[in-house]
Design an enzyme around this catalytic site. Structure first.
Site, PDB file in Angstrom:
ATOM      1  N   CYS A  12      -5.671  -9.440   3.415  1.00  0.00           N
ATOM      2  CA  CYS A  12      -6.755  -8.592   3.934  1.00  0.00           C
ATOM      3  C   CYS A  12      -8.008  -9.351   4.362  1.00  0.00           C
ATOM      4  O   CYS A  12      -8.434  -9.217   5.514  1.00  0.00           O
ATOM      5  CB  CYS A  12      -7.126  -7.542   2.893  1.00  0.00           C
TER       6      CYS A  12
ATOM      7  N   GLY B 124     -14.223 -21.750  -5.435  1.00  0.00           N
ATOM      8  CA  GLY B 124     -12.812 -22.118  -5.472  1.00  0.00           C
ATOM      9  C   GLY B 124     -12.350 -22.751  -4.181  1.00  0.00           C
ATOM     10  O   GLY B 124     -13.121 -23.434  -3.493  1.00  0.00           O
TER      11      GLY B 124
ATOM     12  N   ARG C 224      -6.464  -3.315  -4.694  1.00  0.00           N
ATOM     13  CA  ARG C 224      -6.289  -4.772  -4.788  1.00  0.00           C
ATOM     14  C   ARG C 224      -4.905  -5.050  -5.336  1.00  0.00           C
ATOM     15  O   ARG C 224      -4.507  -4.426  -6.330  1.00  0.00           O
ATOM     16  CB  ARG C 224      -7.331  -5.365  -5.753  1.00  0.00           C
TER      17      ARG C 224
ATOM     18  N   ASN D 194     -14.721  -5.504   3.262  1.00  0.00           N
ATOM     19  CA  ASN D 194     -14.007  -6.782   3.101  1.00  0.00           C
ATOM     20  C   ASN D 194     -14.818  -7.950   3.646  1.00  0.00           C
ATOM     21  O   ASN D 194     -14.819  -9.043   3.069  1.00  0.00           O
ATOM     22  CB  ASN D 194     -12.631  -6.707   3.776  1.00  0.00           C
TER      23      ASN D 194
ATOM     24  N   GLU E  29      -7.739   2.306   2.735  1.00  0.00           N
ATOM     25  CA  GLU E  29      -7.239   1.911   1.413  1.00  0.00           C
ATOM     26  C   GLU E  29      -8.064   0.731   0.898  1.00  0.00           C
ATOM     27  O   GLU E  29      -8.333  -0.204   1.642  1.00  0.00           O
ATOM     28  CB  GLU E  29      -5.768   1.510   1.556  1.00  0.00           C
ATOM     29  N   PHE E  30      -8.425   0.779  -0.390  1.00  0.00           N
ATOM     30  CA  PHE E  30      -9.207  -0.327  -0.974  1.00  0.00           C
ATOM     31  C   PHE E  30      -8.502  -0.986  -2.146  1.00  0.00           C
ATOM     32  O   PHE E  30      -9.108  -1.766  -2.867  1.00  0.00           O
ATOM     33  CB  PHE E  30     -10.581   0.183  -1.429  1.00  0.00           C
TER      34      PHE E  30
ATOM     35  N   LYS F 276      -3.763 -15.145  -5.296  1.00  0.00           N
ATOM     36  CA  LYS F 276      -4.470 -14.837  -6.551  1.00  0.00           C
ATOM     37  C   LYS F 276      -3.434 -14.513  -7.616  1.00  0.00           C
ATOM     38  O   LYS F 276      -2.265 -14.298  -7.274  1.00  0.00           O
ATOM     39  CB  LYS F 276      -5.459 -13.684  -6.353  1.00  0.00           C
TER      40      LYS F 276
ATOM     41  N   VAL G 113       0.830  -1.216   0.000  1.00  0.00           N
ATOM     42  CA  VAL G 113       0.000   0.000   0.000  1.00  0.00           C
ATOM     43  C   VAL G 113       0.861   1.261   0.000  1.00  0.00           C
ATOM     44  O   VAL G 113       0.663   2.174  -0.809  1.00  0.00           O
ATOM     45  CB  VAL G 113      -0.952   0.005   1.228  1.00  0.00           C
TER      46      VAL G 113
HETATM   47  P1  NAD Z   1       3.213  -4.508   4.147  1.00  0.00           P
HETATM   48  O1  NAD Z   1       3.534  -5.469   5.216  1.00  0.00           O
HETATM   49  O2  NAD Z   1       3.393  -4.895   2.721  1.00  0.00           O
HETATM   50  O3  NAD Z   1       4.050  -3.166   4.366  1.00  0.00           O
HETATM   51  C1  NAD Z   1       4.216  -2.535   5.580  1.00  0.00           C
HETATM   52  C2  NAD Z   1       5.553  -1.806   5.587  1.00  0.00           C
HETATM   53  O4  NAD Z   1       5.626  -1.006   6.769  1.00  0.00           O
HETATM   54  C3  NAD Z   1       6.755  -2.742   5.620  1.00  0.00           C
HETATM   55  O5  NAD Z   1       7.636  -2.398   4.564  1.00  0.00           O
HETATM   56  C4  NAD Z   1       7.392  -2.472   6.987  1.00  0.00           C
HETATM   57  O6  NAD Z   1       8.809  -2.608   6.988  1.00  0.00           O
HETATM   58  C5  NAD Z   1       6.964  -1.034   7.231  1.00  0.00           C
HETATM   59  N1  NAD Z   1       6.986  -0.590   8.638  1.00  0.00           N
HETATM   60  C6  NAD Z   1       6.679  -1.277   9.753  1.00  0.00           C
HETATM   61  N2  NAD Z   1       6.796  -0.491  10.831  1.00  0.00           N
HETATM   62  C7  NAD Z   1       7.163   0.722  10.390  1.00  0.00           C
HETATM   63  C8  NAD Z   1       7.427   1.971  11.023  1.00  0.00           C
HETATM   64  N3  NAD Z   1       7.307   2.122  12.339  1.00  0.00           N
HETATM   65  N4  NAD Z   1       7.803   3.018  10.268  1.00  0.00           N
HETATM   66  C9  NAD Z   1       7.928   2.886   8.923  1.00  0.00           C
HETATM   67  N5  NAD Z   1       7.681   1.732   8.273  1.00  0.00           N
HETATM   68  C10 NAD Z   1       7.309   0.671   8.991  1.00  0.00           C
HETATM   69  O7  NAD Z   1       1.710  -4.066   4.401  1.00  0.00           O
HETATM   70  P2  NAD Z   1       0.585  -3.666   3.306  1.00  0.00           P
HETATM   71  O8  NAD Z   1       0.068  -4.883   2.648  1.00  0.00           O
HETATM   72  O9  NAD Z   1       1.106  -2.547   2.468  1.00  0.00           O
HETATM   73  O10 NAD Z   1      -0.578  -3.134   4.262  1.00  0.00           O
HETATM   74  C11 NAD Z   1      -0.480  -1.883   4.935  1.00  0.00           C
HETATM   75  C12 NAD Z   1      -1.848  -1.560   5.509  1.00  0.00           C
HETATM   76  O11 NAD Z   1      -2.801  -1.385   4.445  1.00  0.00           O
HETATM   77  C13 NAD Z   1      -2.425  -2.651   6.420  1.00  0.00           C
HETATM   78  O12 NAD Z   1      -3.161  -2.047   7.440  1.00  0.00           O
HETATM   79  C14 NAD Z   1      -3.351  -3.426   5.483  1.00  0.00           C
HETATM   80  O13 NAD Z   1      -4.380  -4.078   6.172  1.00  0.00           O
HETATM   81  C15 NAD Z   1      -3.895  -2.294   4.611  1.00  0.00           C
HETATM   82  N6  NAD Z   1      -4.339  -2.701   3.276  1.00  0.00           N
HETATM   83  C16 NAD Z   1      -3.588  -3.567   2.535  1.00  0.00           C
HETATM   84  C17 NAD Z   1      -4.006  -3.912   1.258  1.00  0.00           C
HETATM   85  C18 NAD Z   1      -3.223  -4.892   0.415  1.00  0.00           C
HETATM   86  O14 NAD Z   1      -3.759  -5.337  -0.611  1.00  0.00           O
HETATM   87  N7  NAD Z   1      -2.005  -5.251   0.768  1.00  0.00           N
HETATM   88  C19 NAD Z   1      -5.203  -3.369   0.733  1.00  0.00           C
HETATM   89  C20 NAD Z   1      -5.924  -2.465   1.501  1.00  0.00           C
HETATM   90  C21 NAD Z   1      -5.476  -2.133   2.779  1.00  0.00           C
END
Ligand code: NAD
Length: 445
Positions: free
Chosen positions: A274, A267, A153, A222, A150-151, A334, A10
């Site tokens: 998420c 499936g 995908r 979700n 954030e939404f 996926k 994200v």
């Molecule tokens: P991720 O694990 O891919 O990335 C998180 C990043 O944050 C990592 O690089 C980590 O090193 C860094 N981090 C941790 N602690 C930190 C700090 N104190 N300061 C700076 N950086 C730090 O996570 P993601 O998949 O990007 O998800 C982030 C958020 O968005 C979550 O809450 C998730 O639920 C939400 N979200 C994710 C998606 C998705 O498809 N991945 C979609 C919608 C919402």
């Protein structure tokens, strides 16, 4: 200047796309190794198109990366938080990284700034963030706190960023429990500013609401998608018992505009970073508030039994599984991602190993991540056909395009037994019968 904390799926997408819109952006992360890759223009995970946007904006000097959150905040007018909120103890969301970013903001925002949280957080958390910032500020400095869930995908993150179905902003206001000290109720100016930051046109539905509503909207969206998937999977089980075909059934249902076709695929159950986590956290929030989410608990139960169905199918078809060789096509939860968080493939492969099967896997993007989980317990193919050699069965777990139109003649030549258990319903059963494959899709009796 905008700083984005967290350079994962994200945060990196947000940072790179905001830079592409013309903003000066600093990506902040605690992982120095990840930042070194990013500085060289390399995305450490698989996301179509993101590498080009990253490279372009580094080259044009709109995007840089640092581990120094304090200096980044000092230079920024806007601070965004996109760190992970995994499922923590007692099945609640682990908010430690979000609160860490809030503290860093409090200690380093010496003048008025906007703090926009994008991490998924349970209802009531934005208030906790506000209190944390106020408590940690060396002296009171006004700030605007926004929850902007954030939404996006994975696999279509860029498109979702630039063309979102809707955008949601939770703001301090009459619906929130309390306003931060000295911060006026959100006015038109704040809304206009947010529209400008994210370049939101009049074509995109934008909802400005309370913190709590925004927090609930994210989880509820979700949970609703998960509900559709478990409904269809349960219906697929019923079709098998009743002699129906789930593919025709969902076609027929989906033409009703009130129902639609999306998130209606039978499936092996939903996975990813998420849906399972957000479903569990919403159930846990309900428990805390003494609300029993009975529907969501059923959604979870149905999802948990999907991987077992596939393994059961293998057992009824192959007999004792010990020593038999199984090829697995697809590991990521996926297509178009390498994300293995809560991927059903993990549970399925664990079960195959428990039955002492010899497991050979292939995925176009997620093999390296799988190696970190399973090491030498399974073997890894360089391409789809190499894992089929002498296989007693093929399990298809992710519908990557390269698996959807394979060379069936070649498959038959290399497999010991032409048996396919298709967890994604990608092939035509009549064609498979004509090709003399033993073919088991989901929910198609
Ligand atoms: P991720 O694990 O891919 O990335 C998180 C990043 O944050 C990592 O690089 C980590 O090193 C860094 N981090 C941790 N602690 C930190 C700090 N104190 N300061 C700076 N950086 C730090 O996570 P993601 O998949 O990007 O998800 C982030 C958020 O968005 C979550 O809450 C998730 O639920 C939400 N979200 C994710 C998606 C998705 O498809 N991945 C979609 C919608 C919402």
């Amino acid at each position: 200047m905008i700083s984005v904390f967290g350079c994962g799926y994200v945060g990196l997408t947000t940072a790179a796309c905001l830079a592409d819109m013309g903003h000066a952006v600093i990506g902040v992360d605690v992982d120095e190794k990840k930042l070194n890759l990013l500085r060289r223009g390399r995305v450490p995970f698989f996301e179509p198109g993101l590498q080009d946007v990253l490279k372009r904006n580094i080259a044009e000097k709109r995007l840089s990366f640092t581990t120094k959150g304090d200096a980044a905040i000092d230079k920024s007018d806007i601070v965004m938080c996109a760190v992970a909120t995994p499922q923590g103890k007692r099945r609640q969301a682990d908010l430690s990284a979000v609160l860490q970013v809030a503290k860093t903001f409090a200690l380093n925002a010496a003048k008025e700034k906007i703090f926009i949280n994008k991490s998924t957080v349970p209802v009531g958390t934005t208030e906790i963030i506000r209190q944390t910032i106020e408590k940690k500020q060396p002296k009171p400095v006004p700030f605007t706190l926004v929850y902007h869930p954030e939404f996006l995908r994975e696999g279509s993150a860029l498109q979702d960023f630039f063309k979102p179905d809707r955008v949601i902003f939770g703001l301090a206001g009459p619906d929130s429990i309390a306003l931060p000290n000295g911060v006026p109720a959100p006015d038109e100016k704040t809304k206009q500013r947010l529209r400008r930051i994210f370049k939101i046109t009049s074509k995109t539905p934008a909802l400005f609401t309370s913190y709590r509503n925004a927090e609930i909207i994210k989880y509820a969206s979700n949970a609703f998608l998960a509900t559709r998937l478990s409904f269809v999977n349960e219906l697929a089980e019923f079709c098998e018992a009743a002699g129906g075909d789930i593919e025709d059934v969902v076609q027929g249902m989906g033409h009703d505009q009130r129902i639609g076709h999306r998130y209606m695929r039978a499936g092996i159950g939903f996975g990813g970073s998420c849906l399972p986590k957000d479903l569990q956290v919403l159930i846990s929030s309900g428990n805390t508030l003494k609300h029993d989410f009975s529907i969501l608990k059923a959604v979870q139960q149905v999802n948990k039994r999907q991987p077992q169905r596939l393994v059961r199918r293998m057992k009824t078809t192959l007999g004792p599984l010990r020593g038999k060789r199984v090829a697995v096509w697809g590991l990521a939860f996926k297509p178009d991602t390498d994300d293995l968080r809560d991927a059903p493939s993990i549970q399925i492969v664990e079960q195959l190993l428990r039955h002492k099967m010899r497991v050979h896997v292939y995925d176009p993007a997620a093999t390296d991540g799988f190696k970190k989980i399973f090491g030498a317990k399974v073997s890894y193919g360089e391409d789809a056909y190499s894992v089929l050699r002498d296989a007693d069965a093929l399990l298809l777990l992710t519908e990557w395009p390269e698996f959807c139109k394979p060379d069936f003649a070649k498959m038959k030549r290399v497999m010991r037994r032409p048996l396919i258990v298709d967890g994604r319903n990608v092939y035509n059963p009549q064609k498979m019968a004509a090709l003399q494959f033993q073919y088991y899709p989901v929910g198609r009796a």
